[in-house]
Design a protein around this motif. Structure first.
Motif, PDB file in Angstrom:
ATOM      1  N   SER A  44       0.682  -1.392  -0.102  1.00 27.72           N
ATOM      2  CA  SER A  44       0.015  -0.052  -0.010  1.00 27.72           C
ATOM      3  C   SER A  44       0.911   1.244   0.184  1.00 27.72           C
ATOM      4  O   SER A  44       0.546   2.196  -0.654  1.00 27.72           O
ATOM      5  CB  SER A  44      -1.018  -0.190   1.216  1.00 27.72           C
ATOM      6  N   GLU A  45       2.156   1.147   0.845  1.00 29.82           N
ATOM      7  CA  GLU A  45       2.883   2.418   0.606  1.00 29.82           C
ATOM      8  C   GLU A  45       3.520   2.685  -0.764  1.00 29.82           C
ATOM      9  O   GLU A  45       3.688   3.904  -1.179  1.00 29.82           O
ATOM     10  CB  GLU A  45       4.220   2.163   1.691  1.00 29.82           C
ATOM     11  N   MET A  46       3.852   1.597  -1.388  1.00 31.62           N
ATOM     12  CA  MET A  46       4.358   1.598  -2.801  1.00 31.62           C
ATOM     13  C   MET A  46       3.222   2.232  -3.798  1.00 31.62           C
ATOM     14  O   MET A  46       3.621   3.038  -4.691  1.00 31.62           O
ATOM     15  CB  MET A  46       4.935   0.310  -3.275  1.00 31.62           C
ATOM     16  N   LYS A  47       1.952   1.988  -3.362  1.00 35.18           N
ATOM     17  CA  LYS A  47       0.932   2.455  -4.336  1.00 35.18           C
ATOM     18  C   LYS A  47       0.746   4.017  -4.113  1.00 35.18           C
ATOM     19  O   LYS A  47       0.400   4.818  -4.816  1.00 35.18           O
ATOM     20  CB  LYS A  47      -0.288   1.902  -3.895  1.00 35.18           C
ATOM     21  N   HIS A  48       1.019   4.384  -2.591  1.00 33.02           N
ATOM     22  CA  HIS A  48       1.234   5.890  -2.311  1.00 33.02           C
ATOM     23  C   HIS A  48       2.307   6.515  -3.107  1.00 33.02           C
ATOM     24  O   HIS A  48       2.120   7.634  -3.661  1.00 33.02           O
ATOM     25  CB  HIS A  48       1.164   5.977  -0.945  1.00 33.02           C
ATOM     26  N   ALA A  49       3.204   5.976  -3.163  1.00 36.91           N
ATOM     27  CA  ALA A  49       4.523   6.589  -3.631  1.00 36.91           C
ATOM     28  C   ALA A  49       4.062   6.823  -5.255  1.00 36.91           C
ATOM     29  O   ALA A  49       4.303   7.985  -5.590  1.00 36.91           O
ATOM     30  CB  ALA A  49       5.519   5.585  -3.717  1.00 36.91           C
ATOM     31  N   GLU A  50       3.688   5.737  -5.749  1.00 38.04           N
ATOM     32  CA  GLU A  50       3.319   5.980  -7.322  1.00 38.04           C
ATOM     33  C   GLU A  50       2.217   6.907  -7.587  1.00 38.04           C
ATOM     34  O   GLU A  50       2.277   7.903  -8.231  1.00 38.04           O
ATOM     35  CB  GLU A  50       2.852   4.829  -7.856  1.00 38.04           C
ATOM     36  N   ALA A  51       1.059   7.206  -6.552  1.00 42.43           N
ATOM     37  CA  ALA A  51      -0.095   8.186  -6.856  1.00 42.43           C
ATOM     38  C   ALA A  51       0.629   9.606  -6.805  1.00 42.43           C
ATOM     39  O   ALA A  51       0.011  10.501  -7.391  1.00 42.43           O
ATOM     40  CB  ALA A  51      -1.000   7.939  -6.012  1.00 42.43           C
ATOM     41  N   ILE A  52       1.619   9.758  -5.603  1.00 37.27           N
ATOM     42  CA  ILE A  52       2.072  10.989  -5.259  1.00 37.27           C
ATOM     43  C   ILE A  52       2.790  11.366  -6.539  1.00 37.27           C
ATOM     44  O   ILE A  52       2.748  12.516  -6.824  1.00 37.27           O
ATOM     45  CB  ILE A  52       2.673  11.243  -3.917  1.00 37.27           C
ATOM     46  N   ALA A  53       3.631  10.461  -7.117  1.00 41.68           N
ATOM     47  CA  ALA A  53       4.489  10.769  -7.980  1.00 41.68           C
ATOM     48  C   ALA A  53       3.882  11.212  -9.370  1.00 41.68           C
ATOM     49  O   ALA A  53       4.296  12.231 -10.000  1.00 41.68           O
ATOM     50  CB  ALA A  53       5.526   9.554  -8.412  1.00 41.68           C
ATOM     51  N   GLU A  54       2.645  10.614  -9.732  1.00 41.39           N
ATOM     52  CA  GLU A  54       1.906  10.856 -10.732  1.00 41.39           C
ATOM     53  C   GLU A  54       1.358  12.519 -10.544  1.00 41.39           C
ATOM     54  O   GLU A  54       1.351  13.019 -11.508  1.00 41.39           O
ATOM     55  CB  GLU A  54       0.460  10.308 -10.737  1.00 41.39           C
ATOM     56  N   ARG A  55       0.998  12.712  -9.441  1.00 34.70           N
ATOM     57  CA  ARG A  55       0.538  14.072  -9.199  1.00 34.70           C
ATOM     58  C   ARG A  55       1.696  15.089  -9.318  1.00 34.70           C
ATOM     59  O   ARG A  55       1.488  16.208  -9.955  1.00 34.70           O
ATOM     60  CB  ARG A  55      -0.159  14.134  -7.671  1.00 34.70           C
ATOM     61  N   LEU A  56       2.915  14.931  -8.426  1.00 30.77           N
ATOM     62  CA  LEU A  56       3.833  15.695  -8.956  1.00 30.77           C
ATOM     63  C   LEU A  56       4.313  15.843 -10.082  1.00 30.77           C
ATOM     64  O   LEU A  56       4.526  17.030 -10.655  1.00 30.77           O
ATOM     65  CB  LEU A  56       5.073  15.132  -8.061  1.00 30.77           C
ATOM     66  N   SER A  57       4.233  14.904 -10.882  1.00 35.91           N
ATOM     67  CA  SER A  57       4.736  15.108 -12.235  1.00 35.91           C
ATOM     68  C   SER A  57       3.650  15.670 -12.825  1.00 35.91           C
ATOM     69  O   SER A  57       4.159  16.763 -13.708  1.00 35.91           O
ATOM     70  CB  SER A  57       4.929  13.609 -12.914  1.00 35.91           C
ATOM     71  N   TYR A  58       2.317  15.816 -12.659  1.00 29.16           N
ATOM     72  CA  TYR A  58       1.486  16.327 -13.460  1.00 29.16           C
ATOM     73  C   TYR A  58       1.672  17.914 -13.072  1.00 29.16           C
ATOM     74  O   TYR A  58       1.276  18.796 -14.083  1.00 29.16           O
ATOM     75  CB  TYR A  58      -0.014  15.965 -12.998  1.00 29.16           C
ATOM     76  N   LEU A  59       2.043  18.290 -11.960  1.00 28.85           N
ATOM     77  CA  LEU A  59       2.216  19.688 -11.560  1.00 28.85           C
ATOM     78  C   LEU A  59       3.549  20.246 -11.905  1.00 28.85           C
ATOM     79  O   LEU A  59       4.000  21.381 -11.684  1.00 28.85           O
ATOM     80  CB  LEU A  59       2.146  19.789  -9.856  1.00 28.85           C
ATOM     81  N   GLY A  60       4.432  19.417 -12.751  1.00 27.04           N
ATOM     82  CA  GLY A  60       5.708  19.922 -13.277  1.00 27.04           C
ATOM     83  C   GLY A  60       6.888  19.507 -12.595  1.00 27.04           C
ATOM     84  O   GLY A  60       7.954  20.146 -12.719  1.00 27.04           O
ATOM     85  N   GLY A  61       6.790  18.745 -11.429  1.00 21.89           N
ATOM     86  CA  GLY A  61       7.870  18.483 -10.716  1.00 21.89           C
ATOM     87  C   GLY A  61       8.523  17.174 -11.342  1.00 21.89           C
ATOM     88  O   GLY A  61       7.961  16.429 -12.050  1.00 21.89           O
ATOM     89  N   ILE A  62       9.732  16.860 -10.558  1.00 19.44           N
ATOM     90  CA  ILE A  62      10.261  15.503 -10.903  1.00 19.44           C
ATOM     91  C   ILE A  62      10.418  14.770  -9.743  1.00 19.44           C
ATOM     92  O   ILE A  62      10.876  15.156  -8.602  1.00 19.44           O
ATOM     93  CB  ILE A  62      11.780  15.818 -11.445  1.00 19.44           C
ATOM     94  N   PRO A  63       9.751  13.549  -9.748  1.00 21.46           N
ATOM     95  CA  PRO A  63       9.966  12.890  -8.514  1.00 21.46           C
ATOM     96  C   PRO A  63      11.190  12.401  -7.943  1.00 21.46           C
ATOM     97  O   PRO A  63      11.951  11.875  -8.881  1.00 21.46           O
ATOM     98  CB  PRO A  63       8.853  11.461  -8.819  1.00 21.46           C
TER      99      PRO A  63
END
Ligand code: FE2
Ligand code: FE2
Length: 134
Positions: A44-63
């Motif tokens: 479940s923590e790995m899924k959190h990492a993935e979901a946050i990275a998707e959001r960060l990437s959409y907002l223009g950041g680099i995970p």
């Protein structure tokens, strides 16, 4: 916000590896009782990492790819004590993310972290309940 999201990813990767390795390295009867729980929380923590990275990437950041320091521990008590502490850290950090998302009117990040926060409170509850028994 991008910085807070990367801080969040660093700790999600940390606990994901930490719990999975604790799942592998458990010892004894009590360890046997919690090893499956550790694996399912790690996933479940790995899924959190993935979901946050998707959001960060959409907002223009680099995970980030760098986890916070990983603590495995040697005894089961040591492991679960640290895990409960790490969940407390997550809860504090994600409340900050929620505050900022609200201030910035970022509803999608807000919804994402409301869901993740609910998971972390659940993990915290599991670890603190386990601590009473080990
Ligand atoms: Fe998480
Ligand atoms: Fe968690």
């Amino acid at each position: 916000m991008l910085e807070l999201l990367n801080k969040s990813i660093a700790r999600e990767i940390q606990v994901s590896v930490q719990y999975m390795w604790q799942h592998v390295l458990w010892r004894g009867v009590k360890g046997f009782a919690v090893k499956d729980e550790l694996k399912s929380i790690a996933v479940s923590e790995m899924k959190h990492a993935e979901a946050i990275a998707e959001r960060l990437s959409y907002l223009g950041g680099i995970p980030t790819t760098k986890p916070n320091p990983i603590f495995i521990g040697t005894t089961l008590k040591e492991m679960i004590k640290q895990d409960a502490k790490d969940e407390e850290g997550a809860i504090t950090l994600y409340k900050q993310v929620l505050d900022l998302a609200k201030k910035e009117g970022d509803e999608v990040t807000h919804r994402l972290f409301r869901n993740i926060l609910a998971d972390e409170e659940d993990h915290h509850d599991i670890f603190t309940s386990l601590l009473e028994e080990i």
